[in-house]
Design a protein around this motif. Structure first.
Motif, short mmCIF file in Angstrom:
data_model
loop_
_atom_site.label_atom_id
_atom_site.label_comp_id
_atom_site.label_asym_id
_atom_site.label_seq_id
_atom_site.Cartn_x
_atom_site.Cartn_y
_atom_site.Cartn_z
N GLY A 329 0.50 12.57 5.77
CA GLY A 329 -0.44 12.44 4.67
C GLY A 329 -1.86 12.22 5.14
N PRO A 330 -2.78 12.06 4.20
CA PRO A 330 -4.20 11.91 4.55
C PRO A 330 -4.48 10.72 5.45
CG PRO A 330 -3.93 12.32 2.20
CD PRO A 330 -2.57 12.07 2.75
N ALA A 331 -3.68 9.66 5.33
CA ALA A 331 -3.90 8.44 6.12
C ALA A 331 -2.87 8.30 7.23
CB ALA A 331 -3.86 7.21 5.21
N ARG A 332 -2.33 9.41 7.70
CA ARG A 332 -1.24 9.28 8.67
C ARG A 332 -1.67 8.49 9.89
NH1 ARG A 332 0.57 14.68 11.86
NH2 ARG A 332 -1.29 15.00 13.13
N HIS A 333 -0.79 7.58 10.30
CA HIS A 333 -0.99 6.69 11.45
C HIS A 333 -2.07 5.64 11.23
CE1 HIS A 333 1.65 9.60 13.14
NE2 HIS A 333 0.73 10.50 13.42
N VAL A 334 -2.55 5.50 9.99
CA VAL A 334 -3.54 4.47 9.66
C VAL A 334 -2.98 3.62 8.52
CG1 VAL A 334 -5.87 4.02 8.79
CG2 VAL A 334 -5.47 5.92 10.38
N SER A 335 -3.01 2.30 8.69
CA SER A 335 -2.42 1.40 7.69
C SER A 335 -3.35 1.27 6.50
CB SER A 335 -2.15 0.03 8.32
OG SER A 335 -3.19 -0.37 9.17
N ASP A 336 -3.17 2.18 5.55
CA ASP A 336 -4.04 2.22 4.39
C ASP A 336 -3.56 1.25 3.31
OD1 ASP A 336 -1.75 3.50 3.51
OD2 ASP A 336 -2.81 5.22 2.65
N LEU A 337 -4.23 1.29 2.17
CA LEU A 337 -3.94 0.36 1.08
C LEU A 337 -2.49 0.46 0.64
CD1 LEU A 337 -4.99 -1.65 -1.05
CD2 LEU A 337 -5.62 0.32 -2.46
N ASP A 338 -1.96 1.68 0.50
CA ASP A 338 -0.59 1.84 0.03
C ASP A 338 0.42 1.29 1.04
OD1 ASP A 338 -1.50 3.04 -2.27
OD2 ASP A 338 -1.16 5.09 -1.57
N ALA A 339 0.20 1.57 2.33
CA ALA A 339 1.13 1.10 3.35
C ALA A 339 1.14 -0.43 3.41
CB ALA A 339 0.76 1.69 4.71
N ILE A 340 -0.04 -1.05 3.37
CA ILE A 340 -0.11 -2.51 3.45
C ILE A 340 0.44 -3.14 2.18
CG2 ILE A 340 -1.68 -4.47 3.65
CD1 ILE A 340 -1.15 -2.95 6.27
N ALA A 341 0.20 -2.52 1.03
CA ALA A 341 0.76 -3.05 -0.22
C ALA A 341 2.28 -3.03 -0.18
CB ALA A 341 0.24 -2.25 -1.40
N ALA A 342 2.86 -1.92 0.29
CA ALA A 342 4.32 -1.84 0.40
C ALA A 342 4.86 -2.88 1.38
CB ALA A 342 4.72 -0.43 0.84
N LEU A 343 4.15 -3.07 2.50
CA LEU A 343 4.57 -4.08 3.47
C LEU A 343 4.50 -5.48 2.89
CD1 LEU A 343 5.30 -5.01 6.35
CD2 LEU A 343 2.84 -4.97 6.88
N ARG A 344 3.41 -5.81 2.25
CA ARG A 344 3.25 -7.15 1.70
C ARG A 344 4.31 -7.44 0.63
NH1 ARG A 344 -3.24 -7.13 1.99
NH2 ARG A 344 -3.46 -8.60 3.72
N HIS A 345 4.59 -6.44 -0.20
CA HIS A 345 5.62 -6.62 -1.22
C HIS A 345 6.98 -6.89 -0.56
CE1 HIS A 345 8.81 -5.11 -3.95
NE2 HIS A 345 8.10 -5.75 -4.87
N ALA A 346 7.29 -6.12 0.47
CA ALA A 346 8.58 -6.29 1.14
C ALA A 346 8.68 -7.67 1.82
CB ALA A 346 8.77 -5.18 2.17
N LEU A 347 7.60 -8.11 2.45
CA LEU A 347 7.62 -9.42 3.11
C LEU A 347 7.77 -10.54 2.07
CD1 LEU A 347 4.78 -8.95 5.77
CD2 LEU A 347 7.25 -8.98 6.19
N THR A 348 7.06 -10.41 0.97
CA THR A 348 7.16 -11.44 -0.09
C THR A 348 8.57 -11.51 -0.64
OG1 THR A 348 4.84 -11.15 -0.68
CG2 THR A 348 6.27 -12.16 -2.33
N GLU A 349 9.16 -10.35 -0.93
CA GLU A 349 10.52 -10.32 -1.46
C GLU A 349 11.52 -10.90 -0.46
OE1 GLU A 349 11.72 -9.18 -4.59
OE2 GLU A 349 9.57 -9.52 -4.95
N ALA A 350 11.24 -10.75 0.83
CA ALA A 350 12.13 -11.30 1.86
C ALA A 350 11.84 -12.76 2.18
CB ALA A 350 12.02 -10.46 3.13
N GLY A 351 10.80 -13.32 1.55
CA GLY A 351 10.46 -14.72 1.79
C GLY A 351 9.84 -14.96 3.15
N ILE A 352 9.10 -13.98 3.65
CA ILE A 352 8.51 -14.07 5.00
C ILE A 352 7.00 -14.25 4.88
CG2 ILE A 352 8.08 -12.80 7.14
CD1 ILE A 352 10.77 -11.38 6.65
N ASP A 353 6.50 -15.27 5.54
CA ASP A 353 5.06 -15.52 5.60
C ASP A 353 4.58 -15.17 6.99
OD1 ASP A 353 2.49 -16.34 5.15
OD2 ASP A 353 2.91 -18.49 5.37
N ALA A 354 3.82 -14.10 7.11
CA ALA A 354 3.37 -13.64 8.43
C ALA A 354 1.97 -13.07 8.32
CB ALA A 354 4.32 -12.56 8.97
N GLU A 355 1.26 -13.07 9.44
CA GLU A 355 -0.04 -12.42 9.49
C GLU A 355 0.16 -10.92 9.31
OE1 GLU A 355 -2.48 -13.18 12.82
OE2 GLU A 355 -2.65 -15.35 12.44
N VAL A 356 -0.63 -10.33 8.42
CA VAL A 356 -0.59 -8.89 8.19
C VAL A 356 -1.88 -8.28 8.72
CG1 VAL A 356 -0.51 -7.06 6.46
CG2 VAL A 356 0.93 -9.09 6.20
#
Length: 580
Positions: A329-356
């Motif tokens: 995609g347009p942001a391939r290999h770059v952690s764009d807004l969509d990628a970080i949003a998906a990651l943050r959602h997954a970490l929150t759902e898993a109960g994980i607090d980590a530096e992003v």
């Protein structure tokens, strides 16, 4: 220095005021009256994935006015034959000609001459002659330019070091890119323009004929030769932690693990491709180190929920930081807004607090070009680095160190106060970020064949060279600017590691150990006078500690001035580092 590091010796050719070094198929360090005017001219053949076909030199013909290489290509489906020639064309003029004929149909992204300009030209005035004959005044970029600084090039002219240089191009339309994005020590002028479709076909019997004519006038500025290399160090923020990438090599892992002390590794960086079958096995093996994990997820295109299933695997693991990258995609290999949003959602759902954190999975290039895609609220910036993306020569490896300093400073400025984490740092790319075909994937759930870099051509024989220890100290001295928090060098073990698959420490481990001993201490930093000799130090409880590295091929007398006026001096053997 060892043959493993140096490879085949370069051959020097001279004709009157002109000189150059023949390094395999490359005309390198083209000089006039002893001053380098072009870093390199060579013919290159790139396939549809931007991989480079070999150019074999069958015969070399040399005379007082010309040096001719009779060549043929090999690999990647290419079959070109012809000549590459450097020839004197009159007073102050040298022409490089490439005449290659394809013996088969071949799809290529680039076939022709590539010219490299020295990085010392940064900020210099540049006159660009276009194909319509018009001339525009410009400059070689001072900072690393994210995009091409010049298009539609028929000629270039500049003045440097007392010499007026005029270069004319024929056979195609050329353009320029700033290769410092990949830590290459050059600006590159190449054909064909990237705006045109690629790959493009070379038909059987088709010829590629291009030339570069160099004109030089003037008198070189007088140089100053000081037998002592002097480096002044200044005190600053703590030095970065020294991390390492998880091994991607096949099982089994070494039975015993030798650490470099309590400060190493600051983290184990593990890249997990969620489209692969064995990412869980890769995570488990990395976690077995017991070190904090720097987790880099590569999202799965065909399964957007894969990150939600993967995040729970991080529970109860020591996490240094986490990020995610889209593979296409347009942001391939770059952690764009969509990628970080998906990651943050997954970490929150898993109960994980980590530096992003966020940034580029690949080179500084993508961070430089695409940092506008990074979302707000990140805890740090990341990018990887490899000195051997465009060329595999040791000269390229050594020259990259000075550009690592430029890239690190620019990244720290871009980060705006956020910590910068540089890694993986590897000799060859840990993946092909410009491939137009999918990467190889393991066929098993385990690590019997490894994963990631183990499935690509990412092994360099210089990983075992003694000189790599000096290179690593020099590289750390270049990268460790204020704002850089960690440097992740090589892999834990295996053919890309600091140890062998049997657990035996390679010479580079000594450098990792020495650097880890300085991590977190108030740093002593300085500039290299020539890119070949570097020093880095720290103010420790036991006093000032300084490491000096010499990448030159001769002994260098090094004098380091410490804050407060103290001096330390030593003769440093070629390809080594020493504690002053």
């Amino acid at each position: 220095m060892t043959d493993l590091w140096n490879g085949e010796p370069a051959r020097e050719w001279r004709s009157g005021p002109w000189s150059l070094e023949l390094r395999d198929d490359e005309f390198a360090d083209i000089a006039y009256e002893g001053r380098v005017v072009l870093r390199s001219v060579r013919a290159v053949i790139r396939d549809r994935n931007w991989d480079t076909a070999g150019l074999v030199v069958d015969r070399v013909d040399s005379s007082g006015i010309a040096l001719t290489l009779h060549v043929h290509s090999t690999g990647l489906g290419s079959d070109l034959h012809g000549v590459v020639r450097a020839e004197v064309r009159g007073a102050g003029r040298l022409r490089v000609l490439a005449d290659l004929e394809s013996a088969s149909d071949f799809e290529t992204n680039r076939t022709g001459l590539v010219v490299l300009h020295p990085p010392q030209l940064a900020g210099s005035t540049l006159h660009v002659r276009h194909s319509d004959g018009s001339v525009v005044r410009s400059r070689f970029p001072a900072g690393i330019s994210p995009h091409q600084p010049a298009f539609d090039i028929a000629g270039l002219a500049w003045t440097h070091d007392g010499l007026d240089v005029d270069v004319r191009f024929t056979g195609d339309v050329f353009e320029m890119e700033d290769q410092r994005n990949w830590t290459d020590a050059s600006f590159k002028t190449y054909s064909r323009p990237l705006a045109l479709p690629f790959p493009y076909p070379l038909a059987t019997g088709e010829r590629v004929v291009q030339s570069v004519e160099i004109g030089v006038s003037g008198t070189p500025a007088a140089g100053v030769d000081d037998p002592v290399t002097r480096i002044r160090l200044a005190e600053g923020p703590p030095l970065p932690g020294i991390a390492v990438s998880a091994s991607t090599a096949p099982d089994p892992a070494p039975a015993e693990r030798r650490d470099a002390g309590g400060a190493w590794p600051a983290a184990v960086l593990v890249e997990l491709d969620l489209a692969s079958r064995n990412w869980r096995a890769a995570l488990d093996r990395a976690a077995a180190s017991g070190s904090p994990l720097d987790v880099r997820f590569v999202l799965a295109d065909d399964d957007p929920t894969a990150i939600d299933h993967a995040a729970p695997a991080l529970r109860d693991l020591p996490l240094a930081r986490v990020t995610a990258f889209p593979p296409t995609g347009p942001a391939r290999h770059v952690s764009d807004l969509d990628a970080i949003a998906a990651l943050r959602h997954a970490l929150t759902e898993a109960g994980i607090d980590a530096e992003v954190v966020g940034g580029a999975r690949s080179h500084f290039t993508e961070l430089n070009r695409e940092h506008h895609r990074l979302p707000r609220g990140l805890d740090g910036i990341v990018f990887s680095s490899t000195p051997l993306f465009h060329s595999l020569s040791t000269a390229q490896l050594v020259e990259a160190v000075g550009i690592q300093r430029v890239a690190a400073r620019q990244a720290a400025t871009m980060a705006g106060g956020l910590p910068v984490h540089i890694g993986p740092i590897s000799l060859r790319p840990h993946f092909n970020d410009v491939a137009t075909t999918p990467p190889p994937m393991p066929e098993h759930d385990d690590l019997r064949v490894g994963y990631g870099s183990a499935l690509t051509d990412a092994v360099d024989p210089r990983q075992a060279a003694p000189e790599l220890a000096a290179w690593t100290v020099a590289s750390a001295a270049a990268f460790a600017v204020p704002g850089v928090a960690t440097l992740a060098y090589f892999e834990e073990w295996g053919p890309r590691g600091v140890r062998t698959a049997d657990g035996e420490a390679l010479p580079v481990f000594d450098a990792v150990e020495a650097l880890a001993g300085l991590a977190g201490e108030p740093g002593l930093r300085g500039d290299s006078p020539d890119g070949l000799v570097w020093a880095i130090g720290a103010r420790t409880a036991d006093g000032d500690v300084v490491l000096a590295a010499n990448l030159d091929d001769r002994v260098r007398t090094v004098e380091v001035e410490l804050p407060g006026g103290g001096f330390r001096r030593a003769d440093v053997a070629p390809g080594t580092f020493t504690r002053l």
